[in-house]
Design a protein around this motif. Sequence first.
Motif, short mmCIF file in Angstrom:
data_model
loop_
_atom_site.label_atom_id
_atom_site.label_comp_id
_atom_site.label_asym_id
_atom_site.label_seq_id
_atom_site.Cartn_x
_atom_site.Cartn_y
_atom_site.Cartn_z
N GLN A 47 0.83 -1.21 0.00
CA GLN A 47 0.00 0.00 0.00
C GLN A 47 0.86 1.26 0.00
O GLN A 47 0.59 2.23 -0.72
CB GLN A 47 -0.92 0.00 1.22
CG GLN A 47 -1.89 1.18 1.26
CD GLN A 47 -2.81 1.22 0.06
OE1 GLN A 47 -3.52 0.27 -0.21
NE2 GLN A 47 -2.79 2.31 -0.69
N LEU A 48 1.92 1.25 0.81
CA LEU A 48 2.82 2.40 0.86
C LEU A 48 3.46 2.64 -0.51
O LEU A 48 3.56 3.79 -0.97
CB LEU A 48 3.91 2.16 1.91
CG LEU A 48 3.50 2.28 3.38
CD1 LEU A 48 4.63 1.82 4.29
CD2 LEU A 48 3.10 3.70 3.73
N SER A 201 8.21 16.49 -0.71
CA SER A 201 9.52 16.07 -0.19
C SER A 201 9.37 15.38 1.16
O SER A 201 9.99 14.34 1.42
CB SER A 201 10.46 17.27 -0.08
OG SER A 201 9.91 18.26 0.78
N THR A 202 8.52 15.94 2.02
CA THR A 202 8.26 15.32 3.32
C THR A 202 7.55 13.99 3.15
O THR A 202 7.85 13.01 3.85
CB THR A 202 7.41 16.26 4.20
OG1 THR A 202 7.99 17.55 4.22
CG2 THR A 202 7.30 15.72 5.62
N PHE A 203 6.62 13.95 2.21
CA PHE A 203 5.89 12.72 1.91
C PHE A 203 6.85 11.61 1.47
O PHE A 203 6.81 10.49 2.00
CB PHE A 203 4.86 13.00 0.82
CG PHE A 203 4.16 11.79 0.28
CD1 PHE A 203 3.07 11.25 0.93
CD2 PHE A 203 4.61 11.19 -0.90
CE1 PHE A 203 2.43 10.12 0.43
CE2 PHE A 203 3.98 10.06 -1.41
CZ PHE A 203 2.88 9.53 -0.73
N LEU A 207 7.73 8.14 3.62
CA LEU A 207 7.43 6.80 3.09
C LEU A 207 8.70 6.00 2.84
O LEU A 207 8.72 4.78 3.07
CB LEU A 207 6.61 6.91 1.81
CG LEU A 207 5.09 6.77 2.02
CD1 LEU A 207 4.56 7.92 2.87
CD2 LEU A 207 4.35 6.70 0.70
N GLU A 208 9.75 6.65 2.39
CA GLU A 208 11.01 5.94 2.15
C GLU A 208 11.57 5.38 3.46
O GLU A 208 12.10 4.26 3.49
CB GLU A 208 12.02 6.87 1.49
CG GLU A 208 11.72 7.13 0.01
CD GLU A 208 12.54 8.27 -0.56
OE1 GLU A 208 13.37 8.83 0.21
OE2 GLU A 208 12.36 8.60 -1.74
N THR A 209 11.45 6.15 4.53
CA THR A 209 11.91 5.68 5.84
C THR A 209 11.08 4.48 6.30
O THR A 209 11.63 3.47 6.77
CB THR A 209 11.81 6.81 6.88
OG1 THR A 209 12.59 7.93 6.44
CG2 THR A 209 12.31 6.34 8.23
N ALA A 212 11.89 1.35 4.13
CA ALA A 212 13.20 0.76 4.47
C ALA A 212 13.09 -0.08 5.74
O ALA A 212 13.65 -1.19 5.82
CB ALA A 212 14.24 1.86 4.63
N GLU A 213 12.37 0.42 6.72
CA GLU A 213 12.20 -0.31 7.98
C GLU A 213 11.35 -1.56 7.77
O GLU A 213 11.67 -2.64 8.30
CB GLU A 213 11.54 0.61 9.01
CG GLU A 213 11.45 0.02 10.41
CD GLU A 213 12.81 -0.27 11.02
OE1 GLU A 213 12.92 -1.24 11.79
OE2 GLU A 213 13.77 0.47 10.71
N ILE A 214 10.28 -1.43 7.01
CA ILE A 214 9.40 -2.58 6.75
C ILE A 214 10.15 -3.66 5.98
O ILE A 214 9.99 -4.86 6.26
CB ILE A 214 8.14 -2.13 5.98
CG1 ILE A 214 7.22 -1.33 6.91
CG2 ILE A 214 7.38 -3.34 5.43
CD1 ILE A 214 6.02 -0.73 6.21
N ARG A 215 10.96 -3.25 5.02
CA ARG A 215 11.71 -4.23 4.23
C ARG A 215 12.62 -5.07 5.12
O ARG A 215 12.66 -6.31 5.00
CB ARG A 215 12.54 -3.50 3.17
CG ARG A 215 13.38 -4.45 2.31
CD ARG A 215 14.14 -3.69 1.24
NE ARG A 215 15.02 -4.56 0.49
CZ ARG A 215 14.64 -5.35 -0.50
NH1 ARG A 215 13.38 -5.39 -0.86
NH2 ARG A 215 15.51 -6.12 -1.12
N LYS A 216 13.33 -4.42 6.02
CA LYS A 216 14.20 -5.17 6.94
C LYS A 216 13.39 -6.12 7.81
O LYS A 216 13.75 -7.28 8.01
CB LYS A 216 14.97 -4.19 7.83
CG LYS A 216 16.00 -3.34 7.09
CD LYS A 216 16.69 -2.39 8.06
CE LYS A 216 17.67 -1.48 7.33
NZ LYS A 216 18.30 -0.51 8.26
#
Length: 429
Positions: A47-48, A201-203, A207-209, A212-216
Amino acid sequence: MKTETQYQKNKNTLLSQLLLILVMALLLSAESYFGYKLYTLSAQQEQLKEDYSTANSITFGVFSLDLWRDKLSNIVTQKIKSFKVTKEQKTELREEVERQLHGMIDQVVDQFNKPQKSLGDKLKKFAFKQLVEPKELHQQVPSFAQIIVNRINAPRTIKKLKGIANTEFNELAEQIYDSTATAHSKVSSHLFKKYKVNSISTFNSSLETQLAEIRKTTYKYAYAMLGCAFAAICLWLPLRKKQHLHTPLFLMSLLFALALLIVGATVSIIEVDARLSTLELHLLGEKLAFTNQVLFFQSKSILGIAQVLIQQPKPDSITVGILIIVFVLILPILRMTARGIHLLCKPPIAENKVTRYLTFEAGKWDMADVMVVGILMTYIGLNGILQSQLGGLNMKTETLVTTTVNYTSLQPGYIIFVGYVILTILLSY
């Protein structure tokens, strides 16, 4: 004495079975928990990324006339505002004005020097020759030219010219538009409100942060699931020949395989993500840039792939989708169920034709292992095609620089599905 020995033996057998079931149940509970968390996080990640790709879609960027108009308008408007006539340009302008004035004088003189027929024209010609000396006019051209140049470069005149240029350009720009700006505004407003941000940019950063956390975390849960399955295999291999432990051990192992199958089929197995990382166009001495443009994004599980195929209007796609569901998902579940029934139930049920066929003969129709190879080959082929196509978009010239990236990758669901296939192969021996 014999009865007591038999009782003690039965008691030990029961205790060993209960202990085995307890250990396997704990491992199965842990595997199920990790699988549930993996499924939840995978859905959240999908979804993200869907929202991320929508907000950064190339449709709202490079392919948007509105955005091009706005960027070009900013450059042109800034150029108009900062416009100044240089010393060299003033010299060139004065020389051009002098050339034009000399030409005008020559044209007027030539006109009066032509033979005149009417009395009025002859009188005009006579008066011109008596009162006007062309040579003197030519001598006064430089001073007239300088006066004209000074008037043109006066602050008031420059300001008026800039205003005219801005007005004309804005009128032209207003005629260039499409509906992407309105659509992007609505989409961005919805997404910004959803994620509680106020800028793209904040969006993106937020989401990138998260991604990255979800992937790990998803990979940790995937490896934890496989760890539980590996522990079950470690128990299965040395204990499978013990007659009194075979049945509970095999049944619990089937449940491990079932958990892997369900998670492996419902969690994303492959992700296709192609992006235009940067596009820089040097125009009028300024840099016009687009960054992080998503060209294409899709993330699908095995079940998701089958659903997409079934929803297609073509009969062959529908057929393939149904075959995937039947031979990759339904048949393996039926086979595991039949194997459990064959061990637990009485002969009338355990030995009937359907149960025996599913238990011992239907394995040749189980396409899970074929699916593993198919997914891998699809990934290799698709990744190669994307690399080739995206490579053709990479350019670097004096005026244009483009960079593309390919984030296509296999996802944790594929690892889990491979684990399921390996476990079922081991359980067959």
